[in-house]
Scaffold this motif. Sequence first.
Motif, PDB file in Angstrom:
ATOM      1  N   UNK A  35      -4.248   5.573   4.332  1.00  0.00           N
ATOM      2  CA  UNK A  35      -3.762   4.210   4.487  1.00  0.00           C
ATOM      3  C   UNK A  35      -3.699   3.797   5.936  1.00  0.00           C
ATOM      4  N   UNK A  36      -3.693   2.494   6.147  1.00  0.00           N
ATOM      5  CA  UNK A  36      -3.449   1.897   7.459  1.00  0.00           C
ATOM      6  C   UNK A  36      -2.210   1.020   7.349  1.00  0.00           C
ATOM      7  N   UNK A  37      -1.344   1.148   8.329  1.00  0.00           N
ATOM      8  CA  UNK A  37      -0.144   0.340   8.429  1.00  0.00           C
ATOM      9  C   UNK A  37      -0.093  -0.233   9.838  1.00  0.00           C
ATOM     10  N   UNK A  38       0.748  -1.223  10.042  1.00  0.00           N
ATOM     11  CA  UNK A  38       0.902  -1.792  11.380  1.00  0.00           C
ATOM     12  C   UNK A  38       2.337  -2.208  11.606  1.00  0.00           C
ATOM     13  N   UNK A  39       2.696  -2.236  12.869  1.00  0.00           N
ATOM     14  CA  UNK A  39       4.036  -2.665  13.251  1.00  0.00           C
ATOM     15  C   UNK A  39       3.943  -3.535  14.479  1.00  0.00           C
ATOM     16  N   UNK A  40       4.367  -4.759  14.336  1.00  0.00           N
ATOM     17  CA  UNK A  40       4.403  -5.699  15.454  1.00  0.00           C
ATOM     18  C   UNK A  40       5.773  -5.615  16.126  1.00  0.00           C
ATOM     19  N   UNK A  46       4.379  -2.556   8.253  1.00  0.00           N
ATOM     20  CA  UNK A  46       3.873  -3.154   7.031  1.00  0.00           C
ATOM     21  C   UNK A  46       2.541  -2.545   6.635  1.00  0.00           C
ATOM     22  N   UNK A  47       2.297  -2.556   5.348  1.00  0.00           N
ATOM     23  CA  UNK A  47       1.058  -2.047   4.794  1.00  0.00           C
ATOM     24  C   UNK A  47      -0.103  -2.963   5.160  1.00  0.00           C
ATOM     25  N   UNK A  48      -1.266  -2.352   5.432  1.00  0.00           N
ATOM     26  CA  UNK A  48      -2.476  -3.109   5.746  1.00  0.00           C
ATOM     27  C   UNK A  48      -3.554  -2.848   4.690  1.00  0.00           C
ATOM     28  N   UNK A  49      -3.915  -1.578   4.521  1.00  0.00           N
ATOM     29  CA  UNK A  49      -4.997  -1.244   3.594  1.00  0.00           C
ATOM     30  C   UNK A  49      -4.893   0.226   3.211  1.00  0.00           C
ATOM     31  N   UNK A  50      -5.475   0.571   2.061  1.00  0.00           N
ATOM     32  CA  UNK A  50      -5.477   1.961   1.621  1.00  0.00           C
ATOM     33  C   UNK A  50      -6.732   2.242   0.822  1.00  0.00           C
ATOM     34  N   UNK A  51      -7.120   3.508   0.815  1.00  0.00           N
ATOM     35  CA  UNK A  51      -8.314   3.933   0.072  1.00  0.00           C
ATOM     36  C   UNK A  51      -8.015   5.261  -0.593  1.00  0.00           C
ATOM     37  N   UNK A 106       4.661   3.052   2.473  1.00  0.00           N
ATOM     38  CA  UNK A 106       4.590   4.114   3.463  1.00  0.00           C
ATOM     39  C   UNK A 106       5.280   5.391   3.023  1.00  0.00           C
ATOM     40  N   UNK A 107       6.235   5.270   2.109  1.00  0.00           N
ATOM     41  CA  UNK A 107       6.970   6.442   1.635  1.00  0.00           C
ATOM     42  C   UNK A 107       6.071   7.418   0.880  1.00  0.00           C
ATOM     43  N   UNK A 108       4.916   6.955   0.416  1.00  0.00           N
ATOM     44  CA  UNK A 108       4.004   7.815  -0.332  1.00  0.00           C
ATOM     45  C   UNK A 108       3.118   8.668   0.576  1.00  0.00           C
TER      46      UNK A 108
END
Length: 122
Positions: A35-40, A46-51, A106-108
């Motif tokens: 997964x990709x997450x981001x934080x501003x 926050x979640x962005x994308x997952x595969x 993100x907890x996963x």
Amino acid sequence: QVQLAETGGGLVQAGGSLRLSCAAPGRTFSTHARGWFRQAPGKEREFVAAVSWGGAITYYADPVKGRFTISRDNAKNTVYLQMNSLKSEDTAVYYCAAGPRVATSGAEYTSWGQGTQVTVSS
């Protein structure tokens, strides 16, 4: 845990593109979802994308649908995030993660990289 390393961040003008990479040096993660997450600044991560581990299942957050694409190359132990049509609101530190199942929470995810800064100037 799987050690992850993100690269590819930087400064780009609005409307431009960047491609982030996330490698797992010395380790295989072909059985892990990614997964990709981001934080501003001042905001929660926050979640962005997952595969999924095989690449057949992908999830995207609504703000990035149609602009970002997640992909993976298990032979290279690397996952990518192609970001097109970037907006100022995409500015954040981007983190990659690995876990046993594809998920938007993100907890996963059990392993995380250190993050790479993406700054989009308007």
